[in-house]
Motif scaffolding. Structure first.
Motif, PDB file in Angstrom:
ATOM      1  N   GLY A 125      20.687  -0.497  31.608  1.00 35.89           N
ATOM      2  CA  GLY A 125      19.663   0.159  31.672  1.00 35.89           C
ATOM      3  C   GLY A 125      18.786   0.357  30.373  1.00 35.89           C
ATOM      4  N   SER A 126      19.363   0.046  29.467  1.00 34.53           N
ATOM      5  CA  SER A 126      18.620   0.073  28.186  1.00 34.53           C
ATOM      6  C   SER A 126      17.553  -1.153  28.065  1.00 34.53           C
ATOM      7  N   ASN A 127      16.533  -0.959  27.019  1.00 40.14           N
ATOM      8  CA  ASN A 127      15.619  -1.949  26.859  1.00 40.14           C
ATOM      9  C   ASN A 127      15.330  -2.217  25.306  1.00 40.14           C
ATOM     10  N   ILE A 128      14.963  -3.410  25.212  1.00 34.31           N
ATOM     11  CA  ILE A 128      14.548  -3.704  23.719  1.00 34.31           C
ATOM     12  C   ILE A 128      13.411  -4.366  23.893  1.00 34.31           C
ATOM     13  N   VAL A 129      12.412  -4.195  22.800  1.00 36.10           N
ATOM     14  CA  VAL A 129      11.360  -4.935  22.760  1.00 36.10           C
ATOM     15  C   VAL A 129      11.327  -5.387  21.445  1.00 36.10           C
ATOM     16  N   VAL A 130      11.436  -7.012  21.090  1.00 34.19           N
ATOM     17  CA  VAL A 130      11.501  -7.619  20.018  1.00 34.19           C
ATOM     18  C   VAL A 130      10.093  -8.241  19.462  1.00 34.19           C
ATOM     19  N   ASN A 131       9.767  -7.533  18.269  1.00 33.21           N
ATOM     20  CA  ASN A 131       8.494  -7.687  17.825  1.00 33.21           C
ATOM     21  C   ASN A 131       8.426  -9.510  17.318  1.00 33.21           C
ATOM     22  N   GLY A 132       7.326  -9.608  16.806  1.00 33.32           N
ATOM     23  CA  GLY A 132       7.018 -11.101  16.513  1.00 33.32           C
ATOM     24  C   GLY A 132       7.696 -11.364  15.275  1.00 33.32           C
ATOM     25  N   GLY A 133       8.243 -12.689  14.866  1.00 32.59           N
ATOM     26  CA  GLY A 133       9.068 -12.973  13.801  1.00 32.59           C
ATOM     27  C   GLY A 133      10.227 -12.424  13.502  1.00 32.59           C
ATOM     28  N   SER A 134      11.157 -12.172  14.789  1.00 37.41           N
ATOM     29  CA  SER A 134      12.363 -11.443  14.487  1.00 37.41           C
ATOM     30  C   SER A 134      13.285 -12.273  15.064  1.00 37.41           C
ATOM     31  N   SER A 135      14.639 -11.883  14.943  1.00 40.05           N
ATOM     32  CA  SER A 135      15.824 -12.247  15.533  1.00 40.05           C
ATOM     33  C   SER A 135      16.926 -11.073  16.016  1.00 40.05           C
ATOM     34  N   VAL A 136      17.155 -10.996  17.029  1.00 41.81           N
ATOM     35  CA  VAL A 136      18.064 -10.121  17.417  1.00 41.81           C
ATOM     36  C   VAL A 136      19.437 -10.629  18.031  1.00 41.81           C
ATOM     37  N   LEU A 137      20.649 -10.346  17.699  1.00 42.05           N
ATOM     38  CA  LEU A 137      21.693 -10.979  18.536  1.00 42.05           C
ATOM     39  C   LEU A 137      22.495 -10.078  19.537  1.00 42.05           C
ATOM     40  N   LEU A 138      22.448 -10.329  20.746  1.00 44.05           N
ATOM     41  CA  LEU A 138      23.099  -9.516  21.738  1.00 44.05           C
ATOM     42  C   LEU A 138      24.474 -10.163  22.404  1.00 44.05           C
ATOM     43  N   SER A 139      25.060  -9.334  23.198  1.00 41.07           N
ATOM     44  CA  SER A 139      26.242  -9.761  23.876  1.00 41.07           C
ATOM     45  C   SER A 139      26.246  -9.602  25.301  1.00 41.07           C
ATOM     46  N   HIS A 140      26.773 -10.763  25.964  1.00 40.58           N
ATOM     47  CA  HIS A 140      26.696 -10.868  27.497  1.00 40.58           C
ATOM     48  C   HIS A 140      27.996  -9.776  27.965  1.00 40.58           C
ATOM     49  N   ALA A 141      29.122  -9.836  27.225  1.00 39.68           N
ATOM     50  CA  ALA A 141      30.285  -8.972  27.620  1.00 39.68           C
ATOM     51  C   ALA A 141      29.864  -7.741  27.297  1.00 39.68           C
ATOM     52  N   ASP A 142      29.132  -7.237  26.392  1.00 34.80           N
ATOM     53  CA  ASP A 142      28.940  -5.924  25.826  1.00 34.80           C
ATOM     54  C   ASP A 142      27.360  -5.541  25.647  1.00 34.80           C
ATOM     55  N   PRO A 143      26.688  -5.067  26.640  1.00 32.00           N
ATOM     56  CA  PRO A 143      25.125  -4.850  26.453  1.00 32.00           C
ATOM     57  C   PRO A 143      25.106  -3.564  25.584  1.00 32.00           C
ATOM     58  N   ARG A 144      26.046  -2.715  25.131  1.00 31.98           N
ATOM     59  CA  ARG A 144      26.031  -1.635  24.327  1.00 31.98           C
ATOM     60  C   ARG A 144      25.819  -2.140  22.882  1.00 31.98           C
ATOM     61  N   ARG A 145      25.793  -3.206  22.355  1.00 34.46           N
ATOM     62  CA  ARG A 145      25.845  -3.750  21.109  1.00 34.46           C
ATOM     63  C   ARG A 145      24.527  -4.584  20.717  1.00 34.46           C
ATOM     64  N   ALA A 146      24.081  -4.595  19.458  1.00 33.33           N
ATOM     65  CA  ALA A 146      22.992  -5.453  19.298  1.00 33.33           C
ATOM     66  C   ALA A 146      23.298  -5.622  17.598  1.00 33.33           C
ATOM     67  N   GLN A 152      12.073  -7.061  13.661  1.00 38.72           N
ATOM     68  CA  GLN A 152      11.831  -5.542  14.104  1.00 38.72           C
ATOM     69  C   GLN A 152      11.925  -5.490  15.463  1.00 38.72           C
ATOM     70  N   ALA A 153      12.643  -4.616  16.082  1.00 40.93           N
ATOM     71  CA  ALA A 153      12.978  -4.251  17.451  1.00 40.93           C
ATOM     72  C   ALA A 153      12.898  -2.979  17.738  1.00 40.93           C
ATOM     73  N   LEU A 154      12.237  -2.415  19.009  1.00 40.07           N
ATOM     74  CA  LEU A 154      12.364  -1.072  19.435  1.00 40.07           C
ATOM     75  C   LEU A 154      13.234  -0.871  20.758  1.00 40.07           C
ATOM     76  N   PHE A 155      14.195   0.042  20.627  1.00 41.06           N
ATOM     77  CA  PHE A 155      15.381   0.168  21.370  1.00 41.06           C
ATOM     78  C   PHE A 155      14.904   1.325  22.139  1.00 41.06           C
ATOM     79  N   THR A 156      15.086   1.082  23.322  1.00 38.73           N
ATOM     80  CA  THR A 156      14.993   2.695  24.548  1.00 38.73           C
ATOM     81  C   THR A 156      16.214   2.639  25.053  1.00 38.73           C
ATOM     82  N   VAL A 157      17.121   3.553  24.643  1.00 36.93           N
ATOM     83  CA  VAL A 157      18.664   3.343  25.066  1.00 36.93           C
ATOM     84  C   VAL A 157      18.922   4.500  26.249  1.00 36.93           C
TER      85      VAL A 157
END
Length: 311
Positions: A125-146, A152-157
């Motif tokens: 249910g969390s949301n991440i908005v990734v700004n331009g020129g950015s790289s964010v690594l996420l996990s399929h198994a654990d959506p509670r980690r990034a 730059q990224a904006l997290f709504t957790v």
């Protein structure tokens, strides 16, 4: 795929330890995973191999009469399970590599070009908005980690006391306390701004609490500095409304570049100017740059590499 034998050994050690029902060292394991994307790749590959071993069929059933085994004696043979298990054990001493089975890694990366914004909705249910020129690594198994690798990224957790959301950035960890927060990573510098709730910066070391309306800035290995920030400024780039109140011009130029795709840099002596003002990302390039220069008391010049702001 060949990996560092020492890294393989460490990953296998974690796998073996986690088979113990009494294993409780999950925090240290999470820190090890977050320390380097390579740790996550190797652990995911080994986990896939381990799952394959567990899923292979065992030996055929042996039928007994009373206490006497009635099955005929047979020469000892090594099946696929034993062969793979032996290969897994051999990797402990660096004899073979992990790449016995090709599996997609658990982690996946969201990368954006300058001027491009990507919205990611997570399973929790969390949301991440990734700004331009950015790289964010996420996990399929654990959506509670990034992991914010750059940009730059904006997290709504969606907060959970049992499973707090964690963000790795540089050599640090952020833990949410019911939060909307913005994370920026540029070279060796991290900036965290919070508009709702709070985050804890490096809870196992520095343990700096950043509440709503505060902005933390820190260089790797340095001391964290916390200062006030306008709530409207946190994640304003998401809607194209860029609001600043006492932010170094170098940070402003970098954020405007990510958001609009306009390459803007600051000359020596100009990056530390504290900028106050609002910019509208939807305007044409020259208007945005001229507004930025006028409000910061700098002059803008253009060359083949983009715009430069100088005193």
């Amino acid at each position: 795929m060949t990996h560092d034998p020492h890294l393989e050994t460490t990953a296998i050690d974690w796998l073996m330890r986690q088979r113990d029902p009494a294993f409780e060292d999950w925090e240290a394991f999470a820190d090890w995973l977050a320390a380097d994307p390579a740790h996550q790749r190797v652990y995911a590959e080994l986990s896939a191999l381990d799952a394959d071993l567990a899923g292979l069929p065992g030996p055929p059933a042996r039928h007994s009469v009373g206490d006497v085994d009635a099955s005929p004696a047979a020469p000892r043979r090594f099946g696929r399970r034993q062969w793979l298990a032996g290969a897994l054990a051999a990797s402990l001493v660096g004899v073979v590599s992990v790449g016995l089975l090709q599996r997609a890694p658990d982690s996946y990366r969201i990368e954006t070009a300058p001027g491009q914004v990507e919205v990611v909705s997570l399973d929790d249910g969390s949301n991440i908005v990734v700004n331009g020129g950015s790289s964010v690594l996420l996990s399929h198994a654990d959506p509670r980690r990034a992991t914010v690798e750059r940009g730059q990224a904006l997290f709504t957790v969606r907060h959970s006391d049992e499973a707090p959301f964690r963000v790795a950035v540089g050599n640090a960890q952020l833990v949410d306390v019911g939060t909307v927060f913005d994370v920026t990573r540029t070279d060796d510098r991290t900036v965290v701004a919070v508009s709702e709730g709070a985050v804890i910066y490096n809870p196992d070391a520095d343990a700096v609490r950043v509440d709503a309306g505060a902005r933390l800035a820190v260089r790797d290995g340095g001391a964290a500095e916390v200062s006030p920030v306008s709530l409207a400024a946190v994640g304003g780039w998401r809607s194209g409304q860029l609001v600043y109140d006492g932010v170094p011009l170098a940070d402003v130029a970098a954020e405007v570049s990510r958001t609009t795709g306009i390459p803007i840099r600051t000359a020596p002596g100009a990056g530390g100017i504290l900028f106050r003002g609002a910019l509208q990302a939807g305007r044409d390039e020259a208007r945005i740059v001229n507004d930025l220069a006028g409000l910061s008391g700098t002059r803008a010049t253009r060359d083949s590499g983009g715009w430069t702001l100088a005193r």
